[in-house]
Motif scaffolding. Sequence first.
Motif, PDB file in Angstrom:
ATOM      1  N   VAL A  65       0.696  -1.250   0.073  1.00 41.01           N
ATOM      2  CA  VAL A  65      -0.001  -0.030   0.001  1.00 41.01           C
ATOM      3  C   VAL A  65       0.684   1.339  -0.060  1.00 41.01           C
ATOM      4  O   VAL A  65       0.720   2.068  -0.784  1.00 41.01           O
ATOM      5  CB  VAL A  65      -0.870   0.076   1.293  1.00 41.01           C
ATOM      6  CG1 VAL A  65      -1.563   1.405   1.323  1.00 41.01           C
ATOM      7  CG2 VAL A  65      -1.999  -1.206   1.089  1.00 41.01           C
ATOM      8  N   SER A  66       1.951   1.109   0.680  1.00 37.16           N
ATOM      9  CA  SER A  66       2.687   2.380   0.699  1.00 37.16           C
ATOM     10  C   SER A  66       3.211   2.747  -0.590  1.00 37.16           C
ATOM     11  O   SER A  66       3.357   4.015  -1.100  1.00 37.16           O
ATOM     12  CB  SER A  66       3.755   2.095   1.863  1.00 37.16           C
ATOM     13  OG  SER A  66       4.552   3.363   1.865  1.00 37.16           O
ATOM     14  N   ARG A  69       0.841   4.069  -3.022  1.00 40.03           N
ATOM     15  CA  ARG A  69       0.261   5.514  -2.646  1.00 40.03           C
ATOM     16  C   ARG A  69       1.681   6.385  -2.983  1.00 40.03           C
ATOM     17  O   ARG A  69       1.223   7.591  -3.507  1.00 40.03           O
ATOM     18  CB  ARG A  69       0.067   5.664  -1.033  1.00 40.03           C
ATOM     19  CG  ARG A  69      -0.811   4.837  -0.655  1.00 40.03           C
ATOM     20  CD  ARG A  69      -2.337   5.548  -0.658  1.00 40.03           C
ATOM     21  NE  ARG A  69      -2.107   6.527   0.414  1.00 40.03           N
ATOM     22  CZ  ARG A  69      -3.223   7.305   0.434  1.00 40.03           C
ATOM     23  NH1 ARG A  69      -4.444   7.261  -0.044  1.00 40.03           N
ATOM     24  NH2 ARG A  69      -3.148   8.496   1.336  1.00 40.03           N
ATOM     25  N   GLN A  70       2.929   5.878  -3.061  1.00 35.29           N
ATOM     26  CA  GLN A  70       3.872   6.704  -3.704  1.00 35.29           C
ATOM     27  C   GLN A  70       3.979   6.620  -5.107  1.00 35.29           C
ATOM     28  O   GLN A  70       4.923   7.223  -5.835  1.00 35.29           O
ATOM     29  CB  GLN A  70       5.111   6.628  -3.029  1.00 35.29           C
ATOM     30  CG  GLN A  70       5.036   6.778  -1.506  1.00 35.29           C
ATOM     31  CD  GLN A  70       6.190   6.370  -0.906  1.00 35.29           C
ATOM     32  OE1 GLN A  70       7.624   5.891  -1.085  1.00 35.29           O
ATOM     33  NE2 GLN A  70       6.137   5.923   0.587  1.00 35.29           N
ATOM     34  N   ARG A  71       3.173   6.118  -5.853  1.00 35.87           N
ATOM     35  CA  ARG A  71       3.142   5.800  -7.269  1.00 35.87           C
ATOM     36  C   ARG A  71       4.537   5.240  -7.845  1.00 35.87           C
ATOM     37  O   ARG A  71       4.995   5.252  -8.809  1.00 35.87           O
ATOM     38  CB  ARG A  71       3.123   7.109  -7.967  1.00 35.87           C
ATOM     39  CG  ARG A  71       1.882   7.780  -7.600  1.00 35.87           C
ATOM     40  CD  ARG A  71       0.719   6.992  -8.472  1.00 35.87           C
ATOM     41  NE  ARG A  71      -0.582   7.879  -8.072  1.00 35.87           N
ATOM     42  CZ  ARG A  71      -1.293   8.123  -7.155  1.00 35.87           C
ATOM     43  NH1 ARG A  71      -1.142   6.979  -6.033  1.00 35.87           N
ATOM     44  NH2 ARG A  71      -2.514   8.806  -7.204  1.00 35.87           N
ATOM     45  N   GLU A 226      -0.551  11.385   5.736  1.00 35.67           N
ATOM     46  CA  GLU A 226      -0.185   9.978   5.103  1.00 35.67           C
ATOM     47  C   GLU A 226       0.306   9.081   5.996  1.00 35.67           C
ATOM     48  O   GLU A 226      -0.115   7.959   5.752  1.00 35.67           O
ATOM     49  CB  GLU A 226       0.977  10.311   3.907  1.00 35.67           C
ATOM     50  CG  GLU A 226       1.326   8.936   3.072  1.00 35.67           C
ATOM     51  CD  GLU A 226       0.133   8.480   2.367  1.00 35.67           C
ATOM     52  OE1 GLU A 226       0.276   7.456   1.794  1.00 35.67           O
ATOM     53  OE2 GLU A 226      -0.815   9.326   2.058  1.00 35.67           O
ATOM     54  N   ILE A 241      -8.295   0.939   4.028  1.00 41.99           N
ATOM     55  CA  ILE A 241      -8.150   1.710   2.566  1.00 41.99           C
ATOM     56  C   ILE A 241      -9.244   2.325   2.163  1.00 41.99           C
ATOM     57  O   ILE A 241     -10.398   1.365   2.043  1.00 41.99           O
ATOM     58  CB  ILE A 241      -7.721   0.445   1.605  1.00 41.99           C
ATOM     59  CG1 ILE A 241      -6.321   0.045   2.302  1.00 41.99           C
ATOM     60  CG2 ILE A 241      -7.246   1.243   0.400  1.00 41.99           C
ATOM     61  CD1 ILE A 241      -5.598  -1.076   1.283  1.00 41.99           C
ATOM     62  N   GLU A 243      -9.646   4.031  -0.822  1.00 43.49           N
ATOM     63  CA  GLU A 243      -9.787   4.021  -2.257  1.00 43.49           C
ATOM     64  C   GLU A 243     -10.320   2.755  -2.667  1.00 43.49           C
ATOM     65  O   GLU A 243      -9.952   1.743  -2.549  1.00 43.49           O
ATOM     66  CB  GLU A 243      -8.328   4.123  -2.763  1.00 43.49           C
ATOM     67  CG  GLU A 243      -7.874   5.664  -2.582  1.00 43.49           C
ATOM     68  CD  GLU A 243      -6.943   5.696  -1.321  1.00 43.49           C
ATOM     69  OE1 GLU A 243      -7.050   4.860  -0.392  1.00 43.49           O
ATOM     70  OE2 GLU A 243      -5.966   6.455  -1.149  1.00 43.49           O
ATOM     71  N   LEU A 246      -7.916   0.636  -5.006  1.00 46.21           N
ATOM     72  CA  LEU A 246      -6.813   0.027  -4.337  1.00 46.21           C
ATOM     73  C   LEU A 246      -7.360  -1.187  -3.157  1.00 46.21           C
ATOM     74  O   LEU A 246      -6.992  -2.395  -3.253  1.00 46.21           O
ATOM     75  CB  LEU A 246      -6.157   0.932  -3.232  1.00 46.21           C
ATOM     76  CG  LEU A 246      -4.777   0.397  -2.648  1.00 46.21           C
ATOM     77  CD1 LEU A 246      -4.008   0.126  -3.582  1.00 46.21           C
ATOM     78  CD2 LEU A 246      -4.115   1.677  -1.792  1.00 46.21           C
TER      79      LEU A 246
END
Length: 259
Positions: A65-66, A69-71, A226, A241, A243, A246
């Motif tokens: 997930v981390s 989230r940072q793409r 975040e 989560i 989203e 996701l």
Amino acid sequence: MFWVLLLLLAWAFAGLACTRLCLAAVRAAASDAGGTAPDGAHALTLYEAAFLSGGPARVADVTLVSMARQRRLLLAHTGWATVVDPRGRDEMERSVIGAIGPEGQSRIAPVRARAAGAESVRRLADGLVRAGLAVPDGSGTSVGAAVRQVRAAALTVVVLGAAALALPVQTGTPRLLVALWFALPLTLSLSCLAIARFEVHPYSRWASPAGQRLLGALTRGPAGDERSFLTSVAVRGIRAIGEPELRAAFAHRDQPWRE
């Protein structure tokens, strides 16, 4: 008199399970009293919080997930993980990237399983055990595991009692008396569960009492950034989560996959 043998089995299951629960509670109390890490002396990292809350699988989830989230990792709603940035920033991220493989794409389910079994996660667990925050071998020595065994013993007593009542009575023993005899080990099991509920709840498979208190302090922290979002995922799992896409990516993790 075959029902007497079943009664002895019922007492054996109930007695062993309740004894194990008592011993586990005593060990947990002793570890809490003489632990090497007093409350507040250890600031949990995100990965440590994830392990104490959900074990190795939760560490893998938080890492995925981390990175998403940072793409730096794409988690598609179809259940596939694709590497965007192949440079991991720590051991956990490098484990995830290695679990995805040289092709840079894989189903989330095998990635999660491989990352959870990585050496970096084992080192994390060993460090938490040494600090007195995690239960050694969380799968079998915790109070939570003992509670589950007592629950299973209570169910076993019910099954054995039902079997005894279903047997033909040849000695003239009233069935009510047979039921009362089986009610004794059942009462013992249920009493132990009730005491454990009041004395040692919440049960944790992974965290020691000291670790549980540190986790409780994390959940009382400020929200909105975040870090707080990832902490929520570490403590509560992927249900935290928000989203939809996701969440949909992780919804496919238990489906069959092939290498």
